[in-house]
Structure formats: structure tokens, C-alpha cells
Design an enzyme around this catalytic site. Structure first.
Site, PDB file in Angstrom:
ATOM      1  N   TYR A 136      99.169 -80.042 -25.551  1.00  0.00           N
ATOM      2  CA  TYR A 136      98.218 -78.974 -25.843  1.00  0.00           C
ATOM      3  C   TYR A 136      97.391 -78.589 -24.622  1.00  0.00           C
ATOM      4  O   TYR A 136      96.991 -77.445 -24.482  1.00  0.00           O
ATOM      5  CB  TYR A 136      97.262 -79.412 -26.955  1.00  0.00           C
ATOM      6  N   ASP A 241      99.863 -83.446 -35.030  1.00  0.00           N
ATOM      7  CA  ASP A 241      99.787 -82.116 -35.648  1.00  0.00           C
ATOM      8  C   ASP A 241     100.879 -81.989 -36.702  1.00  0.00           C
ATOM      9  O   ASP A 241     100.625 -81.579 -37.839  1.00  0.00           O
ATOM     10  CB  ASP A 241      99.951 -81.041 -34.567  1.00  0.00           C
ATOM     11  N   ASP A 245     100.578 -82.580 -41.221  1.00  0.00           N
ATOM     12  CA  ASP A 245     100.930 -81.538 -42.201  1.00  0.00           C
ATOM     13  C   ASP A 245     101.956 -82.071 -43.198  1.00  0.00           C
ATOM     14  O   ASP A 245     101.890 -81.785 -44.398  1.00  0.00           O
ATOM     15  CB  ASP A 245     101.523 -80.303 -41.498  1.00  0.00           C
TER      16      ASP A 245
HETATM   17  C1  IPM Z   1      95.587 -78.057 -36.561  1.00  0.00           C
HETATM   18  C2  IPM Z   1      96.085 -76.673 -36.223  1.00  0.00           C
HETATM   19  C3  IPM Z   1      95.750 -76.395 -34.765  1.00  0.00           C
HETATM   20  C4  IPM Z   1      96.478 -77.436 -33.947  1.00  0.00           C
HETATM   21  C5  IPM Z   1      96.084 -74.968 -34.302  1.00  0.00           C
HETATM   22  C6  IPM Z   1      95.344 -73.927 -35.126  1.00  0.00           C
HETATM   23  C7  IPM Z   1      95.800 -74.771 -32.847  1.00  0.00           C
HETATM   24  O1  IPM Z   1      97.433 -76.563 -36.493  1.00  0.00           O
HETATM   25  O2  IPM Z   1      94.374 -78.287 -36.459  1.00  0.00           O
HETATM   26  O3  IPM Z   1      96.399 -78.890 -36.950  1.00  0.00           O
HETATM   27  O4  IPM Z   1      97.667 -77.272 -33.645  1.00  0.00           O
HETATM   28  O5  IPM Z   1      95.847 -78.441 -33.591  1.00  0.00           O
HETATM   29 MG    MG Z   2      98.252 -78.270 -37.479  1.00  0.00          MG
END
Ligand code: IPM
Ligand code: MG
Length: 357
Positions: A136, A241, A245
Site C-alpha cells: 500500500y 485486507d 473481507d
Molecule cells: C479497507 C478498505 C481500504 C483498504 C480501501 C478503501 C483503501 O478496503 O479498509 O479494507 O484497502 O485498506
Molecule cells: Mg478492504
């Protein structure tokens, strides 16, 4: 008076953040809330996703309650001009390297999981995602070489960046079921080899925590095979990340997933940024259909980690658990009906019994 910066942002951000503010105000009275623009709406109003004024308000606050950023129409912008640059910028500016992302199945919600109910009953794990390093934040370039376009995203980690996130995770595991899974790609990546060595070093200081290493592809598999086998999972930014999810979806909806981004030990009661992980959900934005629970549980984390008010955090979590059973529920959890964002927030508010301080 303790000030909280409220950054609703884009999409469903404003709706769910408003609900979280109401609940936090009831559970922990006396806070001052100051709102500031962030993300796509800040690009419109201030010409940049993270205005200096917003950063100043945050730095004068005890914590940030964050909604979501992003939106259509920004896909061709360079990364640092996109709405998402705002959340990345805040994480970096405030050095919020430890991202706590719980994934738990509340009693009564088992049948909402895409997995079989008996696989998820009692699931209660938490990610510690390293949040200010890795892909990132490494150098990004787009060049023309030998007649081709070449894109580079540098994956870079320094040992002390790994160590502080890993220490946080061990400390958290020590406070929980004392089981830590470190996720890496040690068989391919140099950064993962360093990651694993640092983890093994830090483990010396936590002899009562059982440590396990797992490759990220295997972790993605094990999460759907037996999510209850995990307690605390620590991993680098990008893997965290993606896997967080996946874990959120296993609980039945990403709409109840909360998070904290911190820069000290789990019991330090310091500054933090709190946000639901669901994102902007542009398809339902402005319709009052979004589940406010992710934002409300983020407010509970704010009470716990920044205000040191465990009673308020527990009261919010209890009210959420009861409301999930009794209803009303938003449509991500209730296919046949689906209550409004505000109806769910009202029901949670009604269940919060404030013990006067
Ligand atoms: C998260 C989101 C963010 C990330 C995006 C919006 C930049 O997906 O907080 O998981 O990738 O960290
Ligand atoms: Mg995310």
C-alpha cells in the site's frame, strides 16, 4: 470535554456514522462530536480527499469515527488523488499501524452464514492487520520501457514495522484465547521471510501464546474449512485486507464488521480511527437500507480502545447482540423484509441502559 472527530465520508458513510454517533452518545454521554469532510465529498468541497482542516480536527480529537470513502468517477485518477487516498493518508499520518478486525458470529445469526451453521456457531476470531506498510505504501510507478507500459508497486517492510504490529497481536492474543496465527507467503516473498523471522523473535516474549505460521493461500482455505480454529490472526497489509473481507462474509454479512486502527498496545487507551469495513456500498447509498451495526460496533471499539470505557463498549455490544436476535434487521440479514438503517439504530439505542457515571 473529550472530542471525537466524525468523518462520515461517502456512500453509506453518512447514514451509518450518524447512527453510530447516536449510540455512542447514549452509551458514553458527554462527548463532543466535530464533523469534517473526507474522501470524494472533500474533493468536491476542498479539491482534495484529505483537507488539512480535517487532519487538524482529527489531531485535536481523542479518536476518529470514520464512515467510508470512495465513489464512482475517480477510477482514472492517480492513487494519491483518489478518495481512498484519504483513509490511507490518515492511517499513515497518525501512524495507525495496528488494525483490529473482529469477525464473530452472534448467537442466532448462524443460518445467515454462507457456510453450514454448525461450522460457524460460536466463531470468534480477530485480525491484526499491519496497516501502514507493505504494498500500500511502497513506491508506485508507471513507466514506458521497451515499447511497453510497466507498472510497479513496491512491497517493502522494515523489521521494526513488522515487530510493532506483531507485538500488538501477541498482546491481544494474550488477552484472549492465547492462540496466534501468523499469515505470510514465506515460500515466495522475501518480505514474508523477514516477517516470519520477526514473529519467531517476538514469540520469545510471549511463552504462553501458542504460535502457528500459515501460508496465505492455505489461510484462505482454512478460514472456510474451519473458521473456529482461529483466535488472533496477524498478517501484512494486503493479505489482511483480503482475508478480513473473507472472514466478515463468513459471519453472514459484511454489514456488521467493525474495525479499529491503533498505534499503541491494545490496553493503552490512546488515539485511534474506527470504521466499519463494509465500504461505501454505492448501490444502496442514501436509501437508508445500509446496516448500521458495523459502524455501531466500531463505536463500541472506540469506547473500549480510546476511551477506556469497557462498560460502554459491552453495553453497545450487548444491545447489538440482542437486536440481532429480536430484530429489526436490515435487508442484508433479512431477505423477506429489511428494516431501515434508523429503525435498527433506534432498536439498539432502546436497549442501551446507561449506568450513570
Ligand atoms: C479497507 C478498505 C481500504 C483498504 C480501501 C478503501 C483503501 O478496503 O479498509 O479494507 O484497502 O485498506
Ligand atoms: Mg478492504
Amino acid at each position: 470535554m473529550t472530542q471525537i472527530a466524525v468523518l462520515p465520508g461517502d456512500g453509506i458513510g453518512p447514514e451509518v456514522t450518524a447512527a453510530a454517533v447516536r449510540v455512542l452518545d447514549a452509551a458514553h454521554p458527554g462527548l463532543t462530536f466535530v464533523e469534517a469532510p473526507i474522501g470524494a465529498n472533500a474533493i468536491v468541497s476542498h479539491g482534495e480527499p484529505m483537507p488539512a482542516e480535517t487532519v487538524r480536527i482529527c489531531s485535536e480529537s481523542a479518536a476518529i469515527l470514520f464512515g467510508a470513502v470512495g465513489g464512482p468517477g475517480h477510477d482514472d485518477l492517480e492513487p494519491h488523488l483518489r478518495p481512498e487516498a484519504a483513509i490511507l493518508g490518515l492511517r499513515k499520518h497518525f501512524n495507525l499501524y495496528a488494525n483490529v478486525r473482529p469477525a464473530r458470529v452472534f448467537p442466532g445469526m448462524e443460518s445467515r452464514s454462507p457456510l453450514k451453521a454448525e461450522l460457524v456457531r460460536g466463531m470468534d476470531l480477530v485480525f491484526v492487520r499491519e496497516l501502514t506498510g507493505g504494498l500500500y505504501f511502497g513506491e508506485k510507478t508507471l513507466t514506458h520501457e521497451h515499447g511497453h507500459e510497466v507498472a510497479r508497486d513496491v512491497l517493502i517492510y522494515q523489521d521494526d514495522e513488522i515487530e510493532r504490529a506483531v507485538r500488538f497481536a501477541f498482546a491481544l492474543a494474550h488477552m484472549r484465547r492465547k492462540h496466534l496465527t501468523s499469515v505470510d507467503k514465506n515460500n515466495v516473498l522475501m518480505s514474508s521471510q523477514l516477517w516470519r523471522r520477526v514473529v519467531i523473535d517476538v514469540a520469545q516474549d510471549y511463552p504462553d501464546v501458542t504460535l502457528e505460521h500459515m501460508l496465505v493461500d492455505n489461510a484462505a482455505m482454512q478460514l472456510v474449512r474451519d473458521p473456529r480454529a482461529f483466535d488472533v490472526i496477524v498478517t501484512e497489509n494486503m493479505f489482511g485486507d483480503i482475508l478480513s473481507d473473507e472472514a466478515a462474509m463468513i459471519t453472514g454479512t459484511i454489514g456488521t464488521a467493525s474495525s479499529a486502527a491503533l498505534c499503541g498496545a491494545p490496553d493503552a487507551n490512546g488515539f485511534g480511527l474506527y470504521e466499519p469495513i463494509s465500504g461505501t456500498a454505492p448501490d444502496i447509498a442514501g436509501k437508508k437500507l445500509a446496516n448500521p451495526i458495523g459502524a455501531i460496533l466500531s463505536a463500541a471499539m472506540l469506547a473500549r480502545y480510546s476511551l477506556g470505557d469497557e462498560a460502554a463498549a459491552a453495553a453497545i455490544e450487548r444491545a447489538v447482540a440482542e437486536t440481532l436476535v429480536a430484530g429489526p434487521r436490515t435487508r442484508d440479514l433479512d431477505r423477506d423484509g429489511g428494516a431501515s438503517t434508523d429503525a435498527v439504530a433506534d432498536a439498539i439505542l432502546a436497549r442501551i441502559s446507561v449506568v450513570a457515571a
